[in-house]
Design an enzyme around this catalytic site. Structure first.
Site, PDB file in Angstrom:
ATOM      1  N   ALA A 172      16.374 -11.618 108.221  1.00 10.98           N
ATOM      2  CA  ALA A 172      17.765 -11.163 108.087  1.00 10.98           C
ATOM      3  C   ALA A 172      18.715 -11.898 109.022  1.00 10.98           C
ATOM      4  O   ALA A 172      19.916 -11.904 108.804  1.00 10.98           O
ATOM      5  CB  ALA A 172      17.845  -9.657 108.352  1.00 10.98           C
ATOM      6  N   ARG A 195      22.291 -20.926 115.734  1.00  8.23           N
ATOM      7  CA  ARG A 195      22.143 -22.239 116.370  1.00  8.23           C
ATOM      8  C   ARG A 195      21.843 -23.364 115.378  1.00  8.23           C
ATOM      9  O   ARG A 195      21.924 -24.542 115.728  1.00  8.23           O
ATOM     10  CB  ARG A 195      21.031 -22.176 117.430  1.00  8.23           C
ATOM     11  N   LYS A 247      18.739 -19.896 107.623  1.00  6.29           N
ATOM     12  CA  LYS A 247      17.727 -20.623 108.402  1.00  6.29           C
ATOM     13  C   LYS A 247      16.386 -20.714 107.689  1.00  6.29           C
ATOM     14  O   LYS A 247      15.759 -21.784 107.665  1.00  6.29           O
ATOM     15  CB  LYS A 247      17.560 -19.954 109.771  1.00  6.29           C
ATOM     16  N   ASN A 298       5.075 -12.102 124.093  1.00  6.84           N
ATOM     17  CA  ASN A 298       4.973 -11.426 122.806  1.00  6.84           C
ATOM     18  C   ASN A 298       5.354 -12.407 121.696  1.00  6.84           C
ATOM     19  O   ASN A 298       6.470 -12.910 121.669  1.00  6.84           O
ATOM     20  CB  ASN A 298       5.934 -10.231 122.798  1.00  6.84           C
ATOM     21  N   LYS A 348      14.593 -44.163  81.213  1.00  8.00           N
ATOM     22  CA  LYS A 348      14.947 -42.749  81.122  1.00  8.00           C
ATOM     23  C   LYS A 348      14.435 -42.227  79.794  1.00  8.00           C
ATOM     24  O   LYS A 348      14.746 -42.817  78.753  1.00  8.00           O
ATOM     25  CB  LYS A 348      16.455 -42.552  81.208  1.00  8.00           C
ATOM     26  N   ASN A 387       7.387 -57.275  74.714  1.00  8.19           N
ATOM     27  CA  ASN A 387       8.001 -57.985  75.824  1.00  8.19           C
ATOM     28  C   ASN A 387       9.503 -57.742  75.818  1.00  8.19           C
ATOM     29  O   ASN A 387      10.170 -58.070  74.845  1.00  8.19           O
ATOM     30  CB  ASN A 387       7.695 -59.484  75.721  1.00  8.19           C
ATOM     31  N   ASN A 405      22.156 -46.404  74.208  1.00 13.25           N
ATOM     32  CA  ASN A 405      21.632 -45.144  73.672  1.00 13.25           C
ATOM     33  C   ASN A 405      22.710 -44.081  73.548  1.00 13.25           C
ATOM     34  O   ASN A 405      22.487 -43.040  72.966  1.00 13.25           O
ATOM     35  CB  ASN A 405      20.490 -44.626  74.544  1.00 13.25           C
ATOM     36  N   ALA A 440      17.550 -64.274  71.942  1.00 13.37           N
ATOM     37  CA  ALA A 440      18.258 -63.993  73.196  1.00 13.37           C
ATOM     38  C   ALA A 440      19.736 -63.780  72.948  1.00 13.37           C
ATOM     39  O   ALA A 440      20.328 -64.416  72.072  1.00 13.37           O
ATOM     40  CB  ALA A 440      18.054 -65.156  74.168  1.00 13.37           C
ATOM     41  N   ARG A 477      24.301 -62.893  67.112  1.00 11.67           N
ATOM     42  CA  ARG A 477      25.298 -63.418  68.057  1.00 11.67           C
ATOM     43  C   ARG A 477      26.141 -64.478  67.349  1.00 11.67           C
ATOM     44  O   ARG A 477      25.738 -65.007  66.310  1.00 11.67           O
ATOM     45  CB  ARG A 477      24.618 -64.023  69.278  1.00 11.67           C
TER      46      ARG A 477
END
Ligand code: UD1
Ligand code: CA
Length: 465
Positions: A13, A18, A25, A173, A355, A381, A390, A427, A444
């Site tokens: 509790a 500190r 804590k 104690n 991902k 490859n 995506n 490529a 391309r």
């Protein structure tokens, strides 16, 4: 274990002023898990009939951290009027129960199950009403002192209430006790606040029980180490170092090489196979399993993931919630994000991010690629700079690359799209349509060379004076 029912009460509790923290804590991590979780795990080994955490300061946050312990209840102590008052709050969940109550602290995370076993065994053997764990420190400033008469525990005196003579006592104690439940709450109700702090002091039970003619015992530990509490960030760091050293000693004893045992941070649930080498500054967290004969290089962080036998992870990779099979070569600087799966013998090189992507056996993505929401077949490859597009700004789409396909460097695969078995992508292509198996796709602009263009340009622009 003991046939007597065991109950735990854990005091948590206090404010932990500190620590200077927004976090309670007891939620600060020691050994990779919140202190309170660590303690409940230790307590859980006794199969307690009840476990009650006394919460107060930031109670909701503490309560939320106990999800993994459905059998642990909480009671709220508000305001906090001392340790005796704190234990009194646990009366409702213990009503009608019998057996032995073990009192622990949310900020004393190193206490071992072995010590708790010894406490309970000693407590039962002596038929005591209460048994307190003590130990000696050369200078136990701030702690309650154990006052003995004829060798027997007479009372516990708090530092602030102690006489100069009592302050020289080295036996202190720990605050950890076993109590017989029968009569405990009756005695707690008789504690007063007549002391220097005006608090309900739990150690006053010693006098109350003795006055009732009951036995109060001590269990004296040779080593006070595991009784240490955390009150500051500096103590937290020390304790983490201690837990790490213990953990790493066990890891090494099981046949794992730690190049620098002071900088390997291996969580409590992590498993590592023999003859694996862990280099400096490695963090293995959560439910992570590392196989045998792996090499985990410096700066790697693995969270909730599995890494198969013989896999080499080069420096500075992050792997989260994913599975990497055996003999994979990864890194340096690979980022494996959740729900990825890398099959045996695959290569993932520098600055490659995965991902929700699976790579088939022997597939290679060696340099600078982003593969998201993709299923990549065996021996594919992936050239340098390949990107799966995506995300269309609203939805995520899948890319499928079948076995043996070759994706040329700097290509974009605009999902949803599929590249068939053993197909080639030239490529620099932007692929928006599926590529049939065995085909070459070139997506391309065609190159055009204009001979003599530079000379003509020079002729048109007179040189400046
Ligand atoms: C207590 C003991 C002292 C012992 C020391 C060991 C008392 C009066 N003194 O002193 O003899 O040597 O522990 O560390 O018991 N707490 C609550 N509610 C409260 C008060 C405390 O939950 O109302 C919790 C705190 O969060 C903390 C623990 O109990 O975790 C100890 O409380 P604290 O006030 O720090 O007691 P100490 O002065 O350390
Ligand atoms: Ca304290």
């Amino acid at each position: 274990m003991s046939p007597t029912p065991i109950h735990f009460v854990i005091l948590a509790a206090g404010k932990g002023t500190r620590m200077k923290s927004e976090l309670p804590k007891v939620l600060h991590p020691v050994g990779g898990e919140p202190m309170i979780v660590r303690i409940l795990r230790t307590a859980g080994r006794f199969q307690p009939v009840t476990s009650t955490v006394v919460v107060g300061h930031m109670a909701d946050m503490v309560r939320a951290s106990l999800k993994a312990f459905p059998n642990a209840g909480t009671v709220v102590q508000e305001p906090q009027l001392g340790t005796g008052h704190a234990l009194l709050q646990a009366a409702p969940p213990l009503r009608g129960q019998s057996g032995t109550v073990v009192l622990l602290y949310g900020d004393v995370p190193m206490l071992s199950a072995e010590t708790i076993s010894r406490l309970v065994a000693h407590h039962h053997a002596t038929k005591a009403a209460a048994t307190v764990i003590t130990a000696h420190l050369p200078n136990p400033t701030g702690l309650g002192r154990i006052v003995r008469e004829h060798g027997k525990l007479a009372r516990i005196v708090e530092e602030r209430d102690a006489t100069p003579g009592q302050k020289t006592i080295t036996e202190f104690n720990s605050g950890i006790y076993a109590f017989e439940l029968d009569g405990l709450f009756d005695a707690l109700g008789r504690i007063s606040t007549a002391n220097a702090q005006g608090e309900y002091y739990l150690p006053d039970l010693v006098g109350i029980f003795r006055g009732d003619g009951k036995t109060v015992e001590t269990l004296v530990l040779d080593d006070p180490d595991e009784l240490r509490g955390v009150n500051s960030r500096a103590e937290l760091a020390l304790m983490n170092a201690q837990v790490r050293d213990q953990r790493n000693a066990a890891v090494m004893a099981a046949g794992v090489t730690l190049v620098d045992p002071t900088s390997a941070w291996i969580g409590p649930d992590v498993e590592i196979g023999p003859d694996t080498t862990i280099h400096p500054n490695v963090y293995l967290e959560g439910a992570t399993r590392i196989g045998a004969r792996c090499e985990i290089h410096a700066g790697v962080r693995v969270i909730n993931s599995t890494i198969g036998d013989g896999t080499v992870v080069q420096n500075y990779c992050v792997v989260r919630d994913s599975t990497i099979d055996q003999n994979v070569a990864m890194g340096p600087f690979s980022h494996i994000r959740p729900d990825s799966k890398v099959a045996a013998g695959a290569h993932i090189g520098n600055f490659v991010e995965l991902k929700k992507t699976s790579l088939g056996p022997g597939a290679k993505a060696n340099h600078l690629a982003y593969l998201g929401d993709a299923t990549v077949g065996a021996k594919v490859n992936i050239g340098a700079g390949v990107i799966t597009c995506n995300y269309d700004g609203v939805h995520k789409h899948q890319t499928v690359i079948d076995d043996g396909a070759f994706i040329g460097t700097d290509s974009q695969l605009v999902a949803p799209v599929r590249v068939g078995r053993e197909a080639y992508v030239a490529a620099g292509s932007t692929i928006t349509e599926d590529v049939p198996a065995g085909a070459l796709a070139i997506g391309r602009g065609k190159q055009e060379n204009k001979p003599g263009w530079v000379e003509r340009k020079k002729a048109k622009t007179p040189a400046k004076k």
